[in-house]
Design an enzyme around this catalytic site. Structure first.
Site, PDB file in Angstrom:
ATOM      1  N   GLY A  21       0.804  -1.212   0.000  1.00  0.00           N
ATOM      2  CA  GLY A  21       0.000   0.000   0.000  1.00  0.00           C
ATOM      3  C   GLY A  21       0.834   1.259   0.000  1.00  0.00           C
ATOM      4  O   GLY A  21       0.506   2.249   0.654  1.00  0.00           O
ATOM      5  N   ALA A  22       1.912   1.251  -0.792  1.00  0.00           N
ATOM      6  CA  ALA A  22       2.889   2.344  -0.731  1.00  0.00           C
ATOM      7  C   ALA A  22       2.612   3.468  -1.716  1.00  0.00           C
ATOM      8  O   ALA A  22       3.438   4.361  -1.867  1.00  0.00           O
ATOM      9  CB  ALA A  22       4.296   1.788  -0.984  1.00  0.00           C
ATOM     10  N   ASN A  23       1.463   3.450  -2.377  1.00  0.00           N
ATOM     11  CA  ASN A  23       1.208   4.486  -3.367  1.00  0.00           C
ATOM     12  C   ASN A  23       0.628   5.763  -2.753  1.00  0.00           C
ATOM     13  O   ASN A  23       0.558   6.799  -3.419  1.00  0.00           O
ATOM     14  CB  ASN A  23       0.264   3.977  -4.458  1.00  0.00           C
ATOM     15  CG  ASN A  23      -1.061   3.495  -3.912  1.00  0.00           C
ATOM     16  OD1 ASN A  23      -1.120   2.406  -3.355  1.00  0.00           O
ATOM     17  ND2 ASN A  23      -2.117   4.286  -4.038  1.00  0.00           N
ATOM     18  N   GLY A  25      -0.491   7.980   1.285  1.00  0.00           N
ATOM     19  CA  GLY A  25      -0.559   8.044   2.743  1.00  0.00           C
ATOM     20  C   GLY A  25       0.714   7.643   3.453  1.00  0.00           C
ATOM     21  O   GLY A  25       1.832   7.929   3.019  1.00  0.00           O
ATOM     22  N   ILE A  26       0.536   6.950   4.560  1.00  0.00           N
ATOM     23  CA  ILE A  26       1.648   6.543   5.408  1.00  0.00           C
ATOM     24  C   ILE A  26       2.596   5.610   4.672  1.00  0.00           C
ATOM     25  O   ILE A  26       3.816   5.688   4.824  1.00  0.00           O
ATOM     26  CB  ILE A  26       1.102   5.886   6.684  1.00  0.00           C
ATOM     27  CG1 ILE A  26       0.435   6.947   7.570  1.00  0.00           C
ATOM     28  CG2 ILE A  26       2.206   5.190   7.473  1.00  0.00           C
ATOM     29  CD1 ILE A  26      -0.379   6.371   8.692  1.00  0.00           C
ATOM     30  N   GLY A  27       2.043   4.723   3.857  1.00  0.00           N
ATOM     31  CA  GLY A  27       2.891   3.813   3.092  1.00  0.00           C
ATOM     32  C   GLY A  27       3.787   4.542   2.120  1.00  0.00           C
ATOM     33  O   GLY A  27       4.957   4.181   1.942  1.00  0.00           O
ATOM     34  N   SER A 138      -3.975  -0.052  14.345  1.00  0.00           N
ATOM     35  CA  SER A 138      -4.774   1.165  14.526  1.00  0.00           C
ATOM     36  C   SER A 138      -5.310   1.202  15.944  1.00  0.00           C
ATOM     37  O   SER A 138      -5.520   0.161  16.584  1.00  0.00           O
ATOM     38  CB  SER A 138      -5.944   1.172  13.534  1.00  0.00           C
ATOM     39  OG  SER A 138      -6.945   2.098  13.909  1.00  0.00           O
ATOM     40  N   TYR A 164     -13.863  -3.365  11.145  1.00  0.00           N
ATOM     41  CA  TYR A 164     -12.524  -2.764  11.052  1.00  0.00           C
ATOM     42  C   TYR A 164     -11.742  -3.006  12.343  1.00  0.00           C
ATOM     43  O   TYR A 164     -10.559  -3.373  12.304  1.00  0.00           O
ATOM     44  CB  TYR A 164     -12.645  -1.266  10.781  1.00  0.00           C
ATOM     45  CG  TYR A 164     -11.313  -0.558  10.670  1.00  0.00           C
ATOM     46  CD1 TYR A 164     -10.446  -0.822   9.612  1.00  0.00           C
ATOM     47  CD2 TYR A 164     -10.918   0.381  11.623  1.00  0.00           C
ATOM     48  CE1 TYR A 164      -9.226  -0.171   9.505  1.00  0.00           C
ATOM     49  CE2 TYR A 164      -9.704   1.032  11.524  1.00  0.00           C
ATOM     50  CZ  TYR A 164      -8.857   0.754  10.466  1.00  0.00           C
ATOM     51  OH  TYR A 164      -7.644   1.400  10.376  1.00  0.00           O
TER      52      TYR A 164
END
Length: 304
Positions: A21-23, A25-27, A138, A164
Site C-alpha cells: 500500500g505504498a502508493n 498516505g503513510i505507506g 490502529s 474494522y
C-alpha cells in the site's frame, strides 16, 4: 519517552524493503524515507499505475510490483516471483469502513485484506526475510474483538466499524503470535507493530456519502497529524532498537499524535490463547502455514 525522529533512521544501503500500500498516505511516506536512506524499495500495490506515479515522486532505487491483498492468488504470485532477500516487510496496506464487501476468496473485505492478506504474504515471504516484519495496526483495535463464530460477517448484521476493529486487533494478535513462533524457531527475525495515531490519510473511502462519515472526517481533521508524522511509528518499529512484539505509537494526546514511543497493548491484544487460535484459523482459511519450524534465520538488524 522516545524522541525518535527522521534523523534517527540509519542509512539503508544494500537493504531491501517491501512496503504494501505504498502508493499513498503513510505507506508512501514510509517508502520514500527508506528510498532516501539508500534502500531498494519495492512498492507492493494493487494499482500499478498509481504505484508508478508514486514511485516517480521518490528518489533512489524504487520499483513497483502488483499485489492485491484481497486476492490470495495475487499474494501467492507476488511471493513466488520475489526471489531476492528482503530485509524489512512493512505490512501497511489496509481498507477502512467500506460497505459490506468480499475479497476474491469470499472473506469480509476488511478482515480479508487487513489481516488474512498480510498473514499469507508474511508467511510466504518469511524464508527470505532477514530482519523485521512490521505490521501497521490502529487505535481502533481497542474496541475490537475476534468473533470466531462469524469472522466474515455471514450471520450477524454487518457493521463496518466493528469489522474494522476486528481486523486491526487481528494485526496485533498476529504480531504477537508471529514473534512467539519466530523465537521458538530460533530466528533472528523479529515482528513488531505500529499505529499512526490519528493521521490524515485517504484510508477511509472518500466516496462515502453519509452525514456520519462527513462529520467524522471533519472531527478527525481537527486532531489529525499529517502523513509524514503518522509514518514515524512505522519507521520506529522498523528501525528502532526495540525487542520483538514491540508496539509503537504516538506519545501524546492519548496516542493520537506526537513522537513515537513503545506502548503496551490493551488486554484484548495480549491474549495468548486468542492469538494462537486466530493463527490456526488463519492458516486454514488461507492454506498458508508458518514455514520456519526447523529453520534458522538471522540477519543484521537495521538499527545496527
Amino acid at each position: 519517552m522516545s524522541h525518535f525522529s527522521l534523523s534517527d533512521i540509519p542509512f539503508m544501503t544494500d537493504r531491501t524493503v517491501v512496503v504494501t500500500g505504498a502508493n499513498s498516505g503513510i505507506g508512501h511516506v514510509t517508502a520514500r524515507i527508506f528510498a532516501e536512506r539508500g534502500a531498494r524499495v519495492v512498492l507492493a500495490v494493487r494499482d500499478t499505475d498509481k504505484g508508478r506515479a508514486a514511485a516517480a515522486t521518490m528518489a533512489g532505487a524504487v520499483e513497483v510490483r502488483r499485489l492485491d491483498l484481497a486476492d490470495l492468488s495475487s499474494v501467492r504470485a507476488f511471493a513466488q516471483d520475489f526471489t531476492d532477500p528482503i530485509d524489512l516487510l512493512i505490512n501497511n496496506a489496509g481498507v477502512s469502513l467500506p460497505p459490506l464487501s468480499k475479497t476474491t476468496d469470499g472473506f469480509e473485505l476488511q478482515f480479508g485484506t487487513n489481516h488474512l492478506g498480510h498473514f499469507a504474504l508474511s508467511n510466504l515471504l518469511l524464508p527470505r526475510i532477514r530482519q523485521r516484519v512490521v505490521t501497521v495496526a490502529s487505535l481502533a483495535y481497542l474496541v475490537g474483538s475476534i468473533d470466531f463464530s462469524d469472522l466474515n460477517w455471514e450471520r450477524k448484521r454487518y457493521r463496518a466499524n466493528p469489522a474494522y476493529a476486528q481486523s486491526k486487533l487481528a494485526n496485533l494478535l498476529f504480531t504477537a503470535e508471529l514473534q512467539r513462533r519466530l523465537s521458538a524457531a530460533g530466528s533472528g527475525v523479529i515482528a513488531t507493530a505500529a499505529h499512526p495515531g490519528i493521521s490524515a490519510t485517504n484510508l477511509m473511502r472518500a466516496d462515502d456519502p453519509s452525514l456520519g462519515f462527513r462529520i467524522g472526517k471533519s472531527l478527525i481533521g481537527l486532531v489529525a497529524q499529517n502523513a509524514d508524522n503518522g509514518a514515524l511509528p512505522t519507521l520506529y518499529a522498523a528501525t528502532g532498537n526495540i525487542p520483538g512484539n514491540s508496539y509503537a505509537g504516538p506519545g501524546r494526546l492519548m496516542g493520537m499524535r506526537g513522537a513515537p514511543k513503545l506502548v503496551r497493548p490493551a488486554a484484548n491484544a495480549r491474549n495468548v490463547s486468542t492469538a494462537r487460535r486466530l493463527w490456526e484459523v488463519s492458516e486454514k482459511l488461507t492454506d498458508v502455514t508458518f514455514p520456519l519450524a526447523t529453520a534458522h534465520t538471522s540477519g543484521t538488524d537495521p538499527q545496527s
